[in-house]
Design a protein around this motif. Structure first.
Motif, PDB file in Angstrom:
ATOM      1  N   LEU A 161       0.803  -1.305   0.025  1.00 47.98           N
ATOM      2  CA  LEU A 161       0.022  -0.068   0.059  1.00 47.98           C
ATOM      3  C   LEU A 161       0.846   1.271  -0.078  1.00 47.98           C
ATOM      4  O   LEU A 161       1.880   1.235   0.705  1.00 47.98           O
ATOM      5  CB  LEU A 161      -0.863  -0.120   1.207  1.00 47.98           C
ATOM      6  CG  LEU A 161      -1.764  -1.323   1.615  1.00 47.98           C
ATOM      7  CD1 LEU A 161      -2.509  -1.022   2.750  1.00 47.98           C
ATOM      8  CD2 LEU A 161      -2.950  -1.331   0.246  1.00 47.98           C
TER       9      LEU A 161
ATOM     10  N   TRP B 296       0.706   5.470   0.531  1.00 49.36           N
ATOM     11  CA  TRP B 296      -0.108   6.932   0.787  1.00 49.36           C
ATOM     12  C   TRP B 296       0.879   7.752   0.690  1.00 49.36           C
ATOM     13  O   TRP B 296       1.775   8.229   1.319  1.00 49.36           O
ATOM     14  CB  TRP B 296      -0.503   6.436   2.152  1.00 49.36           C
ATOM     15  CG  TRP B 296      -1.281   7.729   2.769  1.00 49.36           C
ATOM     16  CD1 TRP B 296      -2.381   8.185   2.358  1.00 49.36           C
ATOM     17  CD2 TRP B 296      -0.763   8.753   3.860  1.00 49.36           C
ATOM     18  NE1 TRP B 296      -2.819   9.641   3.293  1.00 49.36           N
ATOM     19  CE2 TRP B 296      -1.873   9.781   3.904  1.00 49.36           C
ATOM     20  CE3 TRP B 296       0.034   8.586   4.709  1.00 49.36           C
ATOM     21  CZ2 TRP B 296      -2.084  10.679   4.961  1.00 49.36           C
ATOM     22  CZ3 TRP B 296       0.237   9.743   5.760  1.00 49.36           C
ATOM     23  CH2 TRP B 296      -0.759  10.788   5.649  1.00 49.36           C
TER      24      TRP B 296
ATOM     25  N   TRP C  12      -5.269   5.456  -0.551  1.00 47.14           N
ATOM     26  CA  TRP C  12      -4.179   4.737  -0.510  1.00 47.14           C
ATOM     27  C   TRP C  12      -4.143   3.936  -2.104  1.00 47.14           C
ATOM     28  O   TRP C  12      -5.141   3.984  -2.422  1.00 47.14           O
ATOM     29  CB  TRP C  12      -3.987   3.364   0.596  1.00 47.14           C
ATOM     30  CG  TRP C  12      -3.996   3.697   1.843  1.00 47.14           C
ATOM     31  CD1 TRP C  12      -4.848   4.100   2.567  1.00 47.14           C
ATOM     32  CD2 TRP C  12      -2.687   3.486   2.557  1.00 47.14           C
ATOM     33  NE1 TRP C  12      -4.218   4.175   3.949  1.00 47.14           N
ATOM     34  CE2 TRP C  12      -3.024   4.020   3.916  1.00 47.14           C
ATOM     35  CE3 TRP C  12      -1.509   3.329   2.315  1.00 47.14           C
ATOM     36  CZ2 TRP C  12      -2.151   4.150   5.034  1.00 47.14           C
ATOM     37  CZ3 TRP C  12      -0.349   3.376   3.403  1.00 47.14           C
ATOM     38  CH2 TRP C  12      -1.001   3.579   4.716  1.00 47.14           C
TER      39      TRP C  12
END
Length: 395
Positions: free
Chosen positions: A213, A215, A222
């Motif tokens: 993921l 961010w 995300w």
């Protein structure tokens, strides 16, 4: 503060008059930058920065400030009495943890982390002076020295946070854990920041069971890269690129743009190369322009000038020292020239509770003294960390 050279004391007034300067605060940044490397501890560096605004500006503009002093040791399970500071932040109880500067080990220092984070969330890593914690669909980035916290958006609901089977659970002597924490399964998260939080291009990367993921710090969501049998255990920045390693000791090149991607680096397996499929015993560490893979038994550097790349054995670390935390997710820290603060080169400083650390010689094949265990557990273990202020520029 002591002056760096005797000649400057003898002729300070003359030089100030000739140069038209009014006092110490008017010293040029070039001269102040030559003084900074002569300081050996964080306390001395902070005193330098607090002298006056011009000196603080010179400190802020110094490149790679974290190379000036050794990292600090945080011992989260040792509480320090601090009646002069609040024990809570208004809604959460704070734990005041012991901090040790290897350059001045007898100086009392501390940091604070809220108890709820330590007890309820899993430690996932540290980057740029920040601690990264995860639990369920939630992630938290904590600065233990300033007390600031950043809470990214929740993970996508589709994300499954995996568990790893841990046959050997270890913890420091005198530290107890609940039966649930000592079970054979530990939640797995690997967290990494690509730049300081305040940087415009900072990303938080978190590896869960089947996904990586991404961010972009400050954004609302995300980005996800689905993985198949690639559980990453470490991500490092090396020569302007990001290199990742999984639990099979496979090495990947990680890209953020134009989209999140992971490409395995083909590496020749040399005769006699020791392959350990266990992050407890191996880790990546950057020493200047060299990327090392270190195990209990061997040090190798990655030579990417050939196709395929290859691991090349190194006999020792030359003038480098390595600092390794007690948790599997604690990234190692390298430091060049530790003798200037009383340390030793070609050694590994392994974080403990008592004694605070153990020092091991590295590069000795089958060194029987390298007997230490990195813990798989929920709770934060002793680790080495530079304060986030050493990564800020112009502030």
């Amino acid at each position: 503060m002591q002056t760096p050279n005797n000649w400057f004391v003898a002729s300070a007034s003359t030089h100030l008059v000739v140069c038209g300067l009014q006092g110490w605060k008017d010293l040029p940044h070039e001269l102040l930058h030559s003084i900074l490397p002569l300081l050996s501890s964080l306390r001395d560096i902070l005193a330098f920065a607090a002298t006056c605004p011009p000196w603080r500006a010179a400190f802020s503009s110094y490149p790679s400030k974290y190379t000036l002093c050794p990292p600090l040791l945080i011992q989260p399970n040792i509480r320090v009495p601090a009646p002069h500071i609040p024990s809570d932040n208004g809604h959460q109880k704070l734990r005041t943890c012991k901090v040790i500067d290897p350059a001045k080990p007898n100086t009392t220092m501390h940091c604070q982390i809220d108890e709820e984070t330590l007890h309820e969330m899993y430690f996932a890593g540290s980057s740029y002076g920040q601690l990264i914690f995860c639990s369920g669909q939630h992630c938290l980035v904590v600065d233990p020295f300033s007390g600031t916290k950043v809470s990214p958006p929740h993970f996508p609901l589709s994300i499954e946070c995996g568990e790893l089977s841990v046959p050997e659970f270890s913890h420091p002597p005198g530290v107890s854990y609940s039966s649930s924490e000592q079970s054979s399964y530990i939640k797995h998260f690997c967290g990494f920041l690509t730049a300081p939080l305040a940087s415009p291009n900072s990303h938080l990367l978190v590896n869960t069971r089947f996904s990586l993921l991404d961010w972009p710090v400050g954004s609302d969501s995300w980005y996800e890269l689905q993985l198949s049998n690639k559980w990453l255990c470490q991500i490092v920045e090396f020569n302007g690129q990001f290199i990742a390693m999984d639990y099979g000791n496979r090495i990947y090149r990680l890209q953020l743009a134009p989209q999140l991607g992971l490409q395995e680096i083909a590496i020749t397996k040399l005769p006699g190369f020791r392959f350990l499929c266990n992050q407890n015993y191996s880790w990546l560490v950057v020493c200047g322009d060299i990327l090392l893979r270190v195990t209990r038994f061997q040090i190798d550097h990655l030579d990417m000038s050939t196709k395929p790349a290859k691991w090349v054995e190194m006999k020792n670390l030359d003038s480098w020292a390595l600092f390794l935390g007690g948790h599997v997710m604690s990234p190692p820290v390298s430091f060049m020239g530790p003798e200037r603060w009383g340390g030793r080169s070609k050694c590994l400083y392994y974080a403990r509770y008592s004694p605070a650390w153990s020092v091991y010689s590295l590069g000795d094949d089958d060194n029987p003294s390298l007997r230490y265990m990195r813990a798989w557990c929920r709770r934060l273990q002793p680790l080495w960390l530079y304060p986030s202020m050493l990564y800020r520029d112009g502030q």
